[in-house]
Design a protein around this motif. Structure first.
Motif, PDB file in Angstrom:
ATOM      1  N   GLN A 107      -8.242 -29.437 -43.958  1.00  0.00           N
ATOM      2  CA  GLN A 107      -8.438 -29.271 -42.526  1.00  0.00           C
ATOM      3  C   GLN A 107      -8.030 -27.886 -42.044  1.00  0.00           C
ATOM      4  O   GLN A 107      -8.734 -27.242 -41.285  1.00  0.00           O
ATOM      5  CB  GLN A 107      -7.629 -30.332 -41.773  1.00  0.00           C
ATOM      6  N   GLU A 108      -6.864 -27.442 -42.488  1.00  0.00           N
ATOM      7  CA  GLU A 108      -6.324 -26.204 -41.918  1.00  0.00           C
ATOM      8  C   GLU A 108      -6.355 -25.108 -42.977  1.00  0.00           C
ATOM      9  O   GLU A 108      -5.503 -25.059 -43.852  1.00  0.00           O
ATOM     10  CB  GLU A 108      -4.903 -26.484 -41.428  1.00  0.00           C
ATOM     11  N   GLY A 145     -10.334 -17.915 -38.260  1.00  0.00           N
ATOM     12  CA  GLY A 145     -10.293 -19.298 -38.721  1.00  0.00           C
ATOM     13  C   GLY A 145     -11.595 -19.706 -39.402  1.00  0.00           C
ATOM     14  O   GLY A 145     -11.600 -20.342 -40.456  1.00  0.00           O
ATOM     15  N   GLN A 181     -12.274 -20.725 -43.391  1.00  0.00           N
ATOM     16  CA  GLN A 181     -12.894 -21.969 -43.840  1.00  0.00           C
ATOM     17  C   GLN A 181     -14.093 -21.654 -44.732  1.00  0.00           C
ATOM     18  O   GLN A 181     -14.360 -22.366 -45.700  1.00  0.00           O
ATOM     19  CB  GLN A 181     -13.280 -22.814 -42.629  1.00  0.00           C
ATOM     20  N   GLU A 213     -11.694 -33.441 -42.832  1.00  0.00           N
ATOM     21  CA  GLU A 213     -11.739 -32.869 -41.490  1.00  0.00           C
ATOM     22  C   GLU A 213     -11.850 -31.342 -41.528  1.00  0.00           C
ATOM     23  O   GLU A 213     -11.069 -30.646 -40.888  1.00  0.00           O
ATOM     24  CB  GLU A 213     -10.473 -33.246 -40.703  1.00  0.00           C
ATOM     25  N   THR A 220     -13.603 -29.160 -40.163  1.00  0.00           N
ATOM     26  CA  THR A 220     -13.946 -28.372 -38.975  1.00  0.00           C
ATOM     27  C   THR A 220     -13.099 -28.742 -37.767  1.00  0.00           C
ATOM     28  O   THR A 220     -13.293 -28.197 -36.684  1.00  0.00           O
ATOM     29  CB  THR A 220     -15.431 -28.564 -38.594  1.00  0.00           C
ATOM     30  N   THR A 221     -12.151 -29.642 -37.940  1.00  0.00           N
ATOM     31  CA  THR A 221     -11.390 -30.129 -36.786  1.00  0.00           C
ATOM     32  C   THR A 221     -10.558 -29.035 -36.132  1.00  0.00           C
ATOM     33  O   THR A 221     -10.369 -29.027 -34.925  1.00  0.00           O
ATOM     34  CB  THR A 221     -10.485 -31.293 -37.221  1.00  0.00           C
ATOM     35  N   ALA A 222     -10.058 -28.092 -36.948  1.00  0.00           N
ATOM     36  CA  ALA A 222      -9.198 -27.055 -36.385  1.00  0.00           C
ATOM     37  C   ALA A 222     -10.012 -25.893 -35.812  1.00  0.00           C
ATOM     38  O   ALA A 222      -9.445 -24.931 -35.333  1.00  0.00           O
ATOM     39  CB  ALA A 222      -8.235 -26.542 -37.454  1.00  0.00           C
ATOM     40  N   ASP A 233     -13.168 -23.947 -33.456  1.00  0.00           N
ATOM     41  CA  ASP A 233     -13.896 -24.020 -32.195  1.00  0.00           C
ATOM     42  C   ASP A 233     -15.289 -24.594 -32.417  1.00  0.00           C
ATOM     43  O   ASP A 233     -15.818 -24.517 -33.516  1.00  0.00           O
ATOM     44  CB  ASP A 233     -14.032 -22.614 -31.606  1.00  0.00           C
ATOM     45  N   GLN A 278     -17.523 -24.445 -35.627  1.00  0.00           N
ATOM     46  CA  GLN A 278     -17.734 -25.722 -36.294  1.00  0.00           C
ATOM     47  C   GLN A 278     -19.211 -25.921 -36.608  1.00  0.00           C
ATOM     48  O   GLN A 278     -19.574 -26.317 -37.719  1.00  0.00           O
ATOM     49  CB  GLN A 278     -17.230 -26.853 -35.389  1.00  0.00           C
ATOM     50  N   SER A 336     -10.870 -21.708 -27.885  1.00  0.00           N
ATOM     51  CA  SER A 336      -9.495 -21.219 -27.939  1.00  0.00           C
ATOM     52  C   SER A 336      -9.496 -19.705 -27.700  1.00  0.00           C
ATOM     53  O   SER A 336     -10.378 -19.000 -28.159  1.00  0.00           O
ATOM     54  CB  SER A 336      -8.864 -21.554 -29.283  1.00  0.00           C
TER      55      SER A 336
END
Lengths: 280, 544
Positions: free
Chosen positions: B99-100, B159, B163, B182, B184-186, B188, B192, B323
């Motif tokens: 995720q992150e 970010g 990814q 997850e 793409t959860t972190a 925008d 995403q 963000s």
């Protein structure tokens, strides 16, 4: 979905053996200081026996170069050490929390000015600074306490500043501002309680440092001449180390054990307040 | 079947003794074929993440472990193979995307070194060839300047770029299966959308099977071939994506899907003649960071630039942005938690940026804020009753009266009065947001500023909190400034919307208008990026 806080603070503390050991020794020291005037009612400076008597049935730890009872000195010295250690730490914490708290909460120029001030104190070697302060103020219990507090508060200020800075940006603090609380109320009732754990840990370790500094000062003859202390005993017996080893040795062991005990208790407090670190 | 990549059969994952249920995952069956994306969907605590970890054999032991069933992969049972064999399989034949990406990449190694390390462990390729492959894969995932990227450290990338680098690492050895938790959860929404497209394209190109774990039905609608819905460790529904999304059979799946807010704006009567309660004019805020002694030099960021908005009584104005767009800063400026550099804020025609002392405190009663983080916004040391009553006490209400009122407010937000005697950590995220709302309402405000009040919540809880907000706004005749990054939520809640980008408002208008005819390119991009844009759950919500 409540996180299970399965054990209380005290239960977690109890599980730590070395911390319990520290607490036991510390309890003995405290007991000694409480019982000192009952067991050894006279002045610890009174000449009670032959000078340099080796430990025997009457003087368990022997007498010093002038014929004073070392055991009585250690009992009365425990009062001095603990009293100076605790008072100096409290004074130091008060200064450090106020300076660090204000710097961390307000930030910006306030922070800059206060931190430069803190750094000014931090750049002078602690012990030398304490010697100078005591020498200037003439040796007494009060000047020793002030000197120790003056040299130890910067560390507290740094720690508290960091904690306050982090908490200041937390949403619950912002919520307090939004509700219209005064800064003093937010600082005292909302931020301070959330870093008490860290402050109590550093505070307990500072008591140990304060006892060491006081012993050092007394050893150098900068202690209060009217008050018996462990450092004074070690200093007084230093010249007779080869002929009367017990005069230096037993007060030295008392300092060692007490400082060790306080450090162990401090670490125990730290571990118990951060259970996750310990379980790793 | 030869094309089956992964076959999970009757998987059981245990939980520690004192947990709320015996199994984190109970009797799960999933089969993934080549070239297929299988989405595991569920809310927090459903066991979806542990399913992914079980496949990689990365369960956090010693109590959480696979205790039953099989995970067949290429003729082997992954629950039985040796640890040495498992190491060969990980990275080479099964890859994982986390995720992150900031925490999943080693901050002390360059992207190139991390990719190279992976290839070196699993192949015997010589160095120049490894380097060429690394460069090629970075090019494939659409990173600019692949040669330069090899020498970059994770913190030097954005970010989305991180990814992409993670995906490059996952794909470089051409694994048969990718487990994406997850991913793409972190990020925008616009990022995403790019990452989802990339993942889908590359997956099709390499014919990889993908186990995709997510909580977001929009994402599911965009990429899934098959969907597995999990609820408290149990697989409640399984089937082709089209069927599960549009004709769900299970009651829980239905409730989840109907909780997804529709992108079609709700019809709301406009209040054109209502008085203006809040107005900002050319509001600016600049942050300075870094700098040397006494803060000379350093970097400046224009967090809010020339923002002018207007909120009418009883209306909800949405501030939408990604963000870093300055939307949260704007919220904090309006409630005066931070001070603006220039510009004006008028509340009922009183200019508030110059207020000090008692006048400022009086103003604060009228504008109250609901925060995003349900865990960080309540002081953990005090009981809920005190947290709610304290604001009233500060403003001079007698203590007894304040606590009585706190009980009433708890009732108003749908909590029992006994909640007053409990500590915040005893409540769930949704309940904590209700407490936060009660605290905001305690001072009888006219204006509520809600900063992402539902973004940390599960979708079904989100729907409940949104309903509550709406009901209370109606009942107490509040005006609301609603900050969100989620256009679906904005569509349902807001009368007007201001779209922010890089500190400035780029588009401002009625919600219906903006969704139907966005004029600014950024708004269009934002709308196009909403996951599951072509799929609308609204029809389903009508039928029981």
């Amino acid at each position: 979905m409540t996180p299970s806080t399965s054990s209380s603070f005290w239960q977690r503390y109890q599980r730590n053996r070395s911390a319990m050991f520290g607490l036991a020794i510390l309890s003995v020291t405290i007991l000694m200081s409480v019982l000192a005037p009952l067991i050894y009612p006279g002045s610890p400076f009174a000449l009670v026996g032959e000078p340099r008597t080796a430990p025997n049935a009457e003087f368990w730890l022997g007498t010093d170069t002038l014929g004073r009872d070392v055991m009585a000195g250690i009992f009365h010295g425990a009062r001095t050490s603990l009293m100076i250690g605790l008072t100096a730490t409290v004074v130091s914490l008060i200064i450090g929390v106020i300076v660090g708290g204000i710097a961390g909460y307000y930030g910006g120029t306030t922070d800059n000015v206060l931190m430069r001030l803190t750094e000014f104190f931090q750049t002078i070697p602690n012990f030398l600074f304490a010697i100078v302060l005591v020498a200037v103020m003439t040796p007494s219990i009060y000047s020793i306490i002030i000197a120790i507090a003056v040299v130890t508060w910067p560390a507290v200020a740094r720690l508290v500043r960091g904690e306050f800075m982090a908490l200041r940006n937390r949403e619950f603090v912002q919520a307090c501002i939004g509700i219209g609380m005064s800064d003093a109320r937010i600082l005292a009732l909302h931020i301070l309680p959330n870093c008490l754990a860290a402050i109590s840990v550093i505070g307990s370790l500072m008591v140990a440092t304060a006892i060491l500094v006081e012993s050092g000062l007394s050893f150098l003859g900068l202690g209060d001449p009217n008050v018996m202390s462990w450092g004074y005993l070690v200093g007084a017996g230093r010249t007779a180390l080869r002929t009367a080893w017990w005069v230096c040795t037993f007060p030295g062991i008392a300092i060692l054990l007490t400082v060790l005990a306080i450090n162990l208790v401090g670490e125990g407090l730290n571990d118990a307040s951060n259970p996750r670190l310990r379980d790793k | 079947m030869t094309s089956t990549v992964l076959d999970i059969h009757d998987l059981h994952v245990s939980l520690p003794q004192n947990a709320d249920r015996p199994y984190a995952v109970e009797g799960l069956n999933i089969s993934i074929e080549r070239d297929q994306i299988v989405c595991v969907v569920g809310e927090s605590g459903s066991g979806k993440t542990l399913t992914g970890r079980a496949v990689m054999r990365l369960l956090p032991g010693p109590y959480v472990k696979a205790v039953g069933g099989r995970i067949d992969f290429g003729g082997e049972d992954l629950l039985k193979v040796s640890e040495a064999r498992m190491r060969q399989i990980r990275g080479d034949r099964i890859a994982m995307i986390f995720q992150e990406p900031m925490t999943a990449l080693n901050p002390l190694m360059t992207i190139g070194e991390q990719i190279d390390e992976l290839v070196r462990m699993h192949t015997r390729l010589p160095k120049p060839e490894r380097r060429a492959r690394a460069r090629a894969i970075l090019d494939d995932v659409g990173l600019p300047d692949p040669a330069g990227m090899l020498g970059a450290y994770p913190h030097e990338l954005s970010g989305g770029q991180r990814q992409r680098a993670m995906i490059a690492m996952a794909l470089i050895l051409e694994p048969e299966l990718i487990v994406a938790d997850e991913p793409t959860t972190a990020l925008d929404v616009t990022t995403q959308a790019q990452i989802l497209k990339l993942l889908k394209d590359l997956q099709a190109e390499h014919h990889t099977g993908v186990l995709y774990i997510t909580h977001d039905f929009g994402v599911v609608a965009d990429i899934a071939d098959r969907v597995e819905v999990m609820h408290r460790g149990i697989q409640v529904e399984s089937g082709p994506a089209e069927q599960v999304l549009n004709r769900p059979q299970d009651a829980y799946t239905r409730s989840l899907i109907s909780a997804v807010p529709s992108l079609i704006p709700a019809h709301r009567p406009l209040r054109v003649n209502a008085p203006v309660v809040l107005e900002t004019h050319a509001l600016c805020k600049t942050y300075r960071s870094g700098g040397g002694l006494f803060g000379i030099g350093g970097r400046t960021v224009d967090a809010v630039r020339d923002v002018s908005i207007r909120l009418r009584q009883g209306e909800t104005l949405g501030i939408v942005g990604e963000s870093g767009s300055g939307k949260s800063t704007l919220a904090r400026l309006v409630v005066r938690i931070i001070d603006s550099d220039s510009g004006t804020i008028n509340i009922d025609n009183t200019e508030i940026t110059s207020l000090r002392g008692a006048n400022l405190r009086q103003m604060r009663r009228r504008v109250q804020m609901v925060f995003q983080d349900p865990f960080g916004s309540l002081n953990p040391r005090y009981r809920v009753g005190r947290l709610i009553a304290e604001g009233m006490i500060v403003h001079g209400t007698p203590s007894k009266e304040a606590y009585r009122r706190a009980d009433e407010l708890l009732d108003l937000v749908g909590l029992q009065a006994t909640a007053a005697n409990r500590f915040p950590h005893e409540f769930s995220g949704g309940q904590r947001q209700r407490i936060g709302l009660a605290r905001a309402l305690a001072l009888d405000p006219d204006i509520l500023v809600a900063d992402e009040p539902v973004s940390a919540l599960d979708v079904s809880v989100q729907a409940q909190v949104l309903d509550l907000l709406d009901e209370i706004r109606e009942r107490l005749k509040l005006s609301m400034l609603f900050i969100t990054h989620d256009l679906r939520v904005a569509a349902q809640v807001c009368d007007h919307i201001a779209v922010m980008s890089k500190g400035a408002v780029v588009e401002y208008g009625e919600t219906g208008q903006i969704f139907a005819n966005p004029t600014h390119p950024y708004t269009q991009e934002l709308l196009d990026a909403v996951p599951g844009r072509s799929w609308s759950p609204v029809l389903l919500a009508k039928s029981p």
